[in-house]
Design an enzyme around this catalytic site. Sequence first.
Site, PDB file in Angstrom:
ATOM      1  N   CYS A  71       0.842  -1.192   0.000  1.00 55.78           N
ATOM      2  CA  CYS A  71       0.000   0.000   0.000  1.00 55.78           C
ATOM      3  C   CYS A  71       0.880   1.245   0.000  1.00 55.78           C
ATOM      4  O   CYS A  71       1.786   1.378   0.836  1.00 55.78           O
ATOM      5  CB  CYS A  71      -0.908  -0.031   1.230  1.00 55.78           C
ATOM      6  N   CYS A  74       0.275   3.051   3.648  1.00 49.11           N
ATOM      7  CA  CYS A  74       0.701   2.511   4.949  1.00 49.11           C
ATOM      8  C   CYS A  74       1.711   1.383   4.848  1.00 49.11           C
ATOM      9  O   CYS A  74       2.142   0.846   5.865  1.00 49.11           O
ATOM     10  CB  CYS A  74      -0.508   2.062   5.758  1.00 49.11           C
ATOM     11  N   CYS A 120      -7.305  -1.230   1.189  1.00 49.27           N
ATOM     12  CA  CYS A 120      -6.307  -1.721   2.132  1.00 49.27           C
ATOM     13  C   CYS A 120      -7.015  -1.955   3.468  1.00 49.27           C
ATOM     14  O   CYS A 120      -7.726  -1.078   3.958  1.00 49.27           O
ATOM     15  CB  CYS A 120      -5.184  -0.698   2.291  1.00 49.27           C
ATOM     16  N   CYS A 123      -5.472   0.782   6.301  1.00 46.46           N
ATOM     17  CA  CYS A 123      -5.664   2.240   6.257  1.00 46.46           C
ATOM     18  C   CYS A 123      -6.851   2.667   5.400  1.00 46.46           C
ATOM     19  O   CYS A 123      -7.102   3.854   5.239  1.00 46.46           O
ATOM     20  CB  CYS A 123      -4.391   2.930   5.786  1.00 46.46           C
ATOM     21  N   CYS A 143      -7.873  -5.571 -10.186  1.00 48.22           N
ATOM     22  CA  CYS A 143      -7.429  -4.521 -11.100  1.00 48.22           C
ATOM     23  C   CYS A 143      -7.078  -3.295 -10.255  1.00 48.22           C
ATOM     24  O   CYS A 143      -7.968  -2.587  -9.776  1.00 48.22           O
ATOM     25  CB  CYS A 143      -8.555  -4.237 -12.087  1.00 48.22           C
TER      26      CYS A 143
END
Length: 155
Positions: A71, A74, A120, A123, A143
């Site tokens: 991510c 984070c 995510c 976060c 995707c």
Amino acid sequence: MIPEGRDGGSPLFIFSMQTGRTEQVLPIVKTDEEWKAILTPEQFAVARGQGTEYAFTGKYHAWKEPGIYSCACCKTDLFSSNAKFDSGTGWPSFSAPVSPLNVRTRTDRSGGVERTEVLCARCSAHLGHVFDDGPPPEGKRYCMNSAALDFYRLP
């Protein structure tokens, strides 16, 4: 120890590719101003504003290096290059996350069409969407937007 949380969020479990273990962490909560201080304008627009980058423009759509996609907000591990495939859509596509613990989904009805948004788990960054037209055996196509991802090689 439970690192990097704020505002009393409930602990959650995230799988770490670096340690090979599931670890207990707190959700990461920041204000828009705090996110803007650490993200590029494009990263903020995509990951925090549910934006989408143009097809074939993202850094990772044709990226072929072995490693882990994390991510951008984070650094939670999200996808392995082993699960990446060329979907022909112009966005990085994966057949599965590194662990179902590391992502969550919700219904997205924006743009007049119903899709499944991928976020995510730590976060709540918008990563992209998942579709049921991926390769076997999972049959999924995650995707993702390159702007919502970082990349690193495992040691």
